[in-house]
Enzyme design. Structure first.
Site, PDB file in Angstrom:
ATOM      1  N   ARG A  77       0.887  -1.065   0.005  1.00 18.60           N
ATOM      2  CA  ARG A  77       0.037  -0.099  -0.102  1.00 18.60           C
ATOM      3  C   ARG A  77       0.784   0.998   0.083  1.00 18.60           C
ATOM      4  O   ARG A  77       1.765   1.446   0.760  1.00 18.60           O
ATOM      5  CB  ARG A  77      -0.784  -0.013   1.220  1.00 18.60           C
ATOM      6  CG  ARG A  77      -2.076  -0.787   0.965  1.00 18.60           C
ATOM      7  CD  ARG A  77      -3.049  -0.467   0.100  1.00 18.60           C
ATOM      8  NE  ARG A  77      -4.218  -1.116  -0.218  1.00 18.60           N
ATOM      9  CZ  ARG A  77      -4.125  -2.191  -1.235  1.00 18.60           C
ATOM     10  NH1 ARG A  77      -3.247  -2.459  -1.933  1.00 18.60           N
ATOM     11  NH2 ARG A  77      -5.370  -2.969  -1.259  1.00 18.60           N
ATOM     12  N   HIS A 113      -1.961   1.232 -10.004  1.00 19.33           N
ATOM     13  CA  HIS A 113      -2.398   0.186  -9.116  1.00 19.33           C
ATOM     14  C   HIS A 113      -3.032  -1.124  -9.901  1.00 19.33           C
ATOM     15  O   HIS A 113      -4.093  -1.394  -9.214  1.00 19.33           O
ATOM     16  CB  HIS A 113      -3.638   0.849  -8.185  1.00 19.33           C
ATOM     17  CG  HIS A 113      -3.491  -0.015  -6.758  1.00 19.33           C
ATOM     18  ND1 HIS A 113      -4.161   0.862  -5.615  1.00 19.33           N
ATOM     19  CD2 HIS A 113      -3.570  -1.262  -6.758  1.00 19.33           C
ATOM     20  CE1 HIS A 113      -4.170  -0.232  -4.617  1.00 19.33           C
ATOM     21  NE2 HIS A 113      -4.039  -1.411  -5.342  1.00 19.33           N
ATOM     22  N   GLU A 162      -4.417   8.025  -4.465  1.00 25.08           N
ATOM     23  CA  GLU A 162      -4.650   7.525  -5.699  1.00 25.08           C
ATOM     24  C   GLU A 162      -6.235   8.120  -6.096  1.00 25.08           C
ATOM     25  O   GLU A 162      -7.153   8.317  -5.532  1.00 25.08           O
ATOM     26  CB  GLU A 162      -4.740   6.097  -5.656  1.00 25.08           C
ATOM     27  CG  GLU A 162      -3.556   5.379  -5.112  1.00 25.08           C
ATOM     28  CD  GLU A 162      -3.348   3.934  -5.088  1.00 25.08           C
ATOM     29  OE1 GLU A 162      -4.642   3.440  -5.449  1.00 25.08           O
ATOM     30  OE2 GLU A 162      -2.432   3.171  -4.738  1.00 25.08           O
TER      31      GLU A 162
END
Length: 354
Positions: A267, A315, A296
């Site tokens: 993360r 991601h 994000e």
């Protein structure tokens, strides 16, 4: 809470986009279970394992009512309603659901964001898809290491400029190098296996210090700086929790051997991005391959976008064409456990949310 009903009374509702073949696999594995699946109520996938579906999709008022009626009738959900924390909060407040299979490996973040009451957290068990993405993430992590060791960013820049260097620069040998993996869970262990297969010496961190097959040295996070003194690469697989926030910070970067390659498939909050940029500039870090970020989508103002020795991945490292099948297979196994009143795989911790 574990299920105590007879299988004939158990109702499962598919809350997110899923190919019909996987729905049929769930039905075939559990013929006594009622599986509710209405594809016209679900947004179409834009790509394999697009659990949120097309954001332009809108239900009619009648479809919206049917969607929620279906979910509220279910004891088990496959996916969060509308694949978001608000949907989870709604169904926990107004449904009879006992267990939800989340699509994300890091489902704890959504559970925390739903702000469920203690009673709701006790009543509704959430399981994540942790481990389903392990090999995909491990392959991506090793790509990051190879990119850093083999100078692909520099070669890409030379190619774009049509520049043929007069002096050839050697690359680094992966075999025999040292890698540290923060977080020796399923993703970390899958990464360790691939790193070991490539001849790397593997060390790592784990909350409980204990021997791990294929890992030379295991420490807790307090021992991380010591491991990094001789490391050539650092791979983070840790989830985002209050305990891991900015765990990899200026102090940790300072403990690294100059030229370390950094990869993050855990993360984004685990790495202090300002400290990472400073380490890239002072040479402690030679290259960073990042699939996750503190915010994000990564803001356009972030210096990471244009840094010549940073790979920005949106991601997506966990995505693969096999993902939906693998999650469905996990669900099928967990459904058997649920009916038997046994422990479920990969339950999200309702206190620490991982």
């Amino acid at each position: 809470m574990m299920n105590t009903m007879t299988p004939q009374k158990l109702i499962v509702a598919i809350a997110v986009p899923l190919e019909a073949e996987h729905v049929e696999a769930i039905k075939a594995a559990h013929p006594a279970v009622t599986v509710l699946y209405e594809p016209d109520l679900l947004p179409p996938e834009r790509y394999p394992a697009d659990h949120g579906g097309d954001p332009a999709f809108q239900r009619t008022p009648d479809q919206e009512s049917r969607y929620w009626d279906m979910l509220r009738s279910a004891d088990v959900l496959y996916g969060f309603p509308n694949e978001n924390a608000a949907g989870l909060a709604e169904i926990a407040a107004r449904g009879k659901v006992q267990w939800i299979q989340a699509m994300a490996a890091g489902a704890g973040g959504a559970v925390k964001a739903a702000n469920l009451s203690e009673a709701q957290l006790q009543r509704v068990t959430v399981t994540s898809s942790a481990g389903v993405h392990g090999l995909t993430l491990a392959e991506f992590a090793m790509m990051g290491v190879l990119n850093g060791f083999k100078r692909t960013a520099e070669m890409a820049a030379d190619q774009a400029a049509k520049h043929w260097p007069e002096l050839r620069t050697p690359t680094r040998l992966v075999s025999g190098s040292n890698v540290v993996i923060t977080g020796l869970g399923e993703i970390g262990m899958a990464t360790a296996r691939l790193a070991g297969a490539m001849g790397m010496n593997v060390s790592g961190t784990k909350r409980t210090i204990e021997p791990v097959d294929g890992v030379d040295t295991v420490t807790d996070t307090a021992g991380l700086p010591g491991l990094l003194a001789n490391a050539d690469a650092l791979i983070n697989t840790l989830p985002g929790t209050p305990y891991t926030e900015k765990l990899i910070n200026a102090e940790v970067f300072a403990a690294m051997k100059p030229g370390t390659v950094v990869v993050n498939v855990g993360r984004g909050t685990v790495i202090d991005e300002d400290a990472l940029l400073a380490a890239l500039d002072n040479g402690q870090v030679s290259y960073a391959c990042l699939d996750v970020f503190a915010v994000e989508p990564l803001p356009a103002s972030s210096a990471l976008w244009e840094h010549p020795r940073v790979m920005v991945s949106p991601h997506t490292s966990a995505l693969s064409v096999a993902e939906n099948r693998l999650i469905a297979e996990r669900f099928i196994e967990n459904l058997s456990r649920f009916q038997a009143g046994g422990p479920l795989l990969h339950v999200v911790d309702p206190v620490h949310f991982y």
